[in-house]
Design a protein around this motif. Structure first.
Motif, PDB file in Angstrom:
ATOM      1  N   ASN A  50      36.970 -10.330  32.130  1.00 42.53           N
ATOM      2  CA  ASN A  50      38.118 -10.443  33.043  1.00 42.53           C
ATOM      3  C   ASN A  50      39.434 -10.673  32.318  1.00 42.53           C
ATOM      4  O   ASN A  50      40.293 -11.417  32.782  1.00 42.53           O
ATOM      5  CB  ASN A  50      37.886 -11.570  34.066  1.00 42.53           C
ATOM      6  CG  ASN A  50      36.607 -11.377  34.851  1.00 42.53           C
ATOM      7  OD1 ASN A  50      36.307 -10.280  35.293  1.00 42.53           O
ATOM      8  ND2 ASN A  50      35.837 -12.437  34.994  1.00 42.53           N
ATOM      9  N   GLY A  51      39.616 -10.036  31.169  1.00 41.16           N
ATOM     10  CA  GLY A  51      40.928 -10.082  30.540  1.00 41.16           C
ATOM     11  C   GLY A  51      40.987 -10.799  29.206  1.00 41.16           C
ATOM     12  O   GLY A  51      39.984 -11.116  28.584  1.00 41.16           O
ATOM     13  N   THR A  52      42.227 -11.082  28.807  1.00 42.70           N
ATOM     14  CA  THR A  52      42.519 -11.629  27.485  1.00 42.70           C
ATOM     15  C   THR A  52      42.232 -13.125  27.429  1.00 42.70           C
ATOM     16  O   THR A  52      42.546 -13.860  28.359  1.00 42.70           O
ATOM     17  CB  THR A  52      43.994 -11.380  27.146  1.00 42.70           C
ATOM     18  OG1 THR A  52      44.279  -9.994  27.347  1.00 42.70           O
ATOM     19  CG2 THR A  52      44.306 -11.755  25.713  1.00 42.70           C
ATOM     20  N   ARG A  53      41.665 -13.562  26.294  1.00 38.61           N
ATOM     21  CA  ARG A  53      41.309 -14.975  26.149  1.00 38.61           C
ATOM     22  C   ARG A  53      41.830 -15.553  24.841  1.00 38.61           C
ATOM     23  O   ARG A  53      41.938 -14.864  23.833  1.00 38.61           O
ATOM     24  CB  ARG A  53      39.785 -15.146  26.180  1.00 38.61           C
ATOM     25  CG  ARG A  53      39.098 -14.651  27.441  1.00 38.61           C
ATOM     26  CD  ARG A  53      39.547 -15.429  28.670  1.00 38.61           C
ATOM     27  NE  ARG A  53      38.877 -14.988  29.883  1.00 38.61           N
ATOM     28  CZ  ARG A  53      37.946 -15.702  30.516  1.00 38.61           C
ATOM     29  NH1 ARG A  53      37.587 -16.880  30.043  1.00 38.61           N
ATOM     30  NH2 ARG A  53      37.391 -15.241  31.616  1.00 38.61           N
ATOM     31  N   LEU A  54      42.130 -16.842  24.888  1.00 37.25           N
ATOM     32  CA  LEU A  54      42.412 -17.601  23.678  1.00 37.25           C
ATOM     33  C   LEU A  54      41.117 -17.723  22.883  1.00 37.25           C
ATOM     34  O   LEU A  54      40.067 -18.050  23.448  1.00 37.25           O
ATOM     35  CB  LEU A  54      42.929 -18.992  24.058  1.00 37.25           C
ATOM     36  CG  LEU A  54      43.111 -20.004  22.925  1.00 37.25           C
ATOM     37  CD1 LEU A  54      44.249 -19.577  22.000  1.00 37.25           C
ATOM     38  CD2 LEU A  54      43.380 -21.401  23.511  1.00 37.25           C
ATOM     39  N   TYR A  55      41.194 -17.444  21.581  1.00 41.45           N
ATOM     40  CA  TYR A  55      39.978 -17.550  20.784  1.00 41.45           C
ATOM     41  C   TYR A  55      40.284 -18.159  19.421  1.00 41.45           C
ATOM     42  O   TYR A  55      41.406 -18.131  18.923  1.00 41.45           O
ATOM     43  CB  TYR A  55      39.327 -16.173  20.584  1.00 41.45           C
ATOM     44  CG  TYR A  55      39.759 -15.472  19.325  1.00 41.45           C
ATOM     45  CD1 TYR A  55      38.967 -15.509  18.178  1.00 41.45           C
ATOM     46  CD2 TYR A  55      40.984 -14.799  19.245  1.00 41.45           C
ATOM     47  CE1 TYR A  55      39.366 -14.881  16.997  1.00 41.45           C
ATOM     48  CE2 TYR A  55      41.389 -14.176  18.080  1.00 41.45           C
ATOM     49  CZ  TYR A  55      40.579 -14.224  16.959  1.00 41.45           C
ATOM     50  OH  TYR A  55      40.980 -13.615  15.798  1.00 41.45           O
ATOM     51  N   THR A  56      39.243 -18.719  18.816  1.00 40.32           N
ATOM     52  CA  THR A  56      39.282 -19.135  17.412  1.00 40.32           C
ATOM     53  C   THR A  56      38.011 -18.636  16.745  1.00 40.32           C
ATOM     54  O   THR A  56      37.018 -18.318  17.415  1.00 40.32           O
ATOM     55  CB  THR A  56      39.347 -20.671  17.247  1.00 40.32           C
ATOM     56  OG1 THR A  56      38.150 -21.258  17.776  1.00 40.32           O
ATOM     57  CG2 THR A  56      40.557 -21.245  17.955  1.00 40.32           C
ATOM     58  N   TYR A  57      38.057 -18.569  15.422  1.00 35.77           N
ATOM     59  CA  TYR A  57      36.863 -18.230  14.650  1.00 35.77           C
ATOM     60  C   TYR A  57      36.994 -18.920  13.297  1.00 35.77           C
ATOM     61  O   TYR A  57      38.092 -19.044  12.763  1.00 35.77           O
ATOM     62  CB  TYR A  57      36.743 -16.715  14.440  1.00 35.77           C
ATOM     63  CG  TYR A  57      35.350 -16.291  13.983  1.00 35.77           C
ATOM     64  CD1 TYR A  57      34.417 -15.827  14.901  1.00 35.77           C
ATOM     65  CD2 TYR A  57      34.975 -16.378  12.647  1.00 35.77           C
ATOM     66  CE1 TYR A  57      33.143 -15.455  14.498  1.00 35.77           C
ATOM     67  CE2 TYR A  57      33.702 -16.016  12.230  1.00 35.77           C
ATOM     68  CZ  TYR A  57      32.785 -15.551  13.168  1.00 35.77           C
ATOM     69  OH  TYR A  57      31.514 -15.205  12.768  1.00 35.77           O
TER      70      TYR A  57
END
Length: 407
Positions: A221-228
């Protein structure tokens, strides 16, 4: 006649065997699938800690309020006796930064109905799809974008394409305002706009990433904040967000995997201010979202970053299986098209080592260089602009729809 009767008898004999074979094959496949789901569910029980309270978002996510001292991070063997640091002891000042000229709505990112009890942190509940995605992306070989001299030979880079601004200089962190978009992707593809912090030899890279991502599973459902993060060149350690022990969350407001409002072509623009920097007193690396301390990666799990970083990168990366038309990057337009069309990252600053600084400062111009491995599909263009608080910036992106053979 006798020959035909024999063939009929053989056919009558073989048909049940074929049915048995097919039935056994289906049953074997169903059994394997059931075992796979059971294993995923076992992992989910370890990842999803018992909540004090839970919320459902409009995007279908379940947000669990988890006791801060019982979050997944402390399942890491190196963090069993870790003491939580609620805020960094040394905080870099933001020297000369101004407000973005683009519209941002930091106070509205988190759904208003989510308020976790004191002492707990909001964590997006992991699903089977999250684990499948994480394994598939790990198999694809997530990378940080630079030339082959710094790539790990153990990572398959086929299908990965980047357009970025690179900084090769010793540093202790970086800050930038990242333009948010929602490019279209197909199954098994991803498109990200992000900031990388990297150090270490190519076979033992320690890296932190933060930005936005679009992926069918990672960002439904769209763009998300992410970390890796990774501590061994994306081989065995690390993960997205909090799908494995490592990242210690302290914010009661911001959750990793948060849905982000994208920009519109030739219209309103949204962006977010992200900071990744080392608390020089403790050695831990902190993530800030706007003015919120989200959490940190303890120095124990990323040991090479204990002495700072040697490389920072800002821009975009896409992945697409070979032979499949590649997805758009950023806003889906080349950097020459500029504001409101191409994706941007502005207010680029670093905590420099060469000035013994404890402030976010402009990066050294001599150490900056754009890089794109497929410039006819995706490219990057950087510059400096004092007006409007842009400072050092980079436009990046491209429409994709490229088909690549073996590279």
């Amino acid at each position: 006649m006798a020959s035909r009767d024999s063939k009929d008898i053989i056919a009558m004999f073989m048909l049940p065997l074929a049915l048995i074979f097919v039935t056994n094959s289906v049953q074997g496949w169903e059994r394997a699938l059931k075992e796979e789901y059971m294993e995923l569910d076992r992992q989910l029980k370890l990842i999803n800690k018992p909540p004090l309270k839970s919320f459902q978002t409009e995007y279908g996510d379940v947000i669990d309020c988890v006791d801060m001292y019982k979050q997944l991070a402390f399942d890491h063997p190196l963090l069993k006796s870790h003491t939580i640091q609620m805020k960094p002891k040394t905080i870099p000042e933001d020297k000369g930064s101004e407000a973005s000229s683009a519209a941002y709505i930091s106070s509205k990112y988190m759904p208003k109905n989510i308020r976790c009890p004191t002492g707990s942190v909001p964590i997006r509940r992991a699903t089977r799809e999250d684990l499948i995605m994480a394994e598939s992306v790990k198999y694809l070989g997530l990378n940080y974008p630079t030339d082959n001299r710094f790539r790990s030979s153990t990572v398959d880079i086929q299908g990965h394409h980047s357009a970025v601004l690179n900084l090769r200089n010793q540093n202790y962190g970086a800050r930038s305002r990242i333009n948010i978009w929602d490019p279209s992707v197909q199954d098994h593809q991803f498109s990200i706009g992000t900031m990388w912090i990297v150090t270490g030899p190519k076979e033992d890279i320690n890296s932190l990433q933060a930005g936005w991502a679009v992926h069918k599973f990672l960002s439904p459902n769209g763009t998300r904040l992410y970390t890796y993060w990774t501590a061994d060149g994306y081989q065995k350690t690390g993960c997205f967000n909090v799908l494995c022990p490592g990242f210690v969350q302290v914010s009661s407001e911001i959750t990793l995997g948060l849905a982000l409002p994208p920009s519109t072509f030739n219209g309103s623009q949204t962006d977010m201010l992200l900071s990744l920097y080392q608390d020089r007193a403790s050695g831990h690396w902190w993530l800030m979202f706007e003015d919120k301390y989200v959490g940190y990666w303890p120095k124990e799990i990323i040991p090479r970053l204990g002495e700072g970083a040697t490389f920072v990168s800002w821009g975009g990366e896409v992945y697409s299986p070979l032979g499949m038309l590649s997805p758009a990057m950023g806003g889906g337009h080349f950097p020459e098209e500029g504001f409101r069309k191409a994706a941007y990252i502005i207010q680029i600053k670093v905590v420099r080592d060469d000035t013994n600084s404890t402030k976010f400062e402009d990066p050294p111009d001599y150490a900056l260089k754009t890089w794109a491995n497929q410039p006819h599909c995706y490219n990057a263009k950087n510059d400096y602009q004092a007006a409007g608080g842009w400072g050092y910036y980079v436009f990046f992106g491209g429409p994709g729809n490229c088909s690549f053979a073996m590279e």
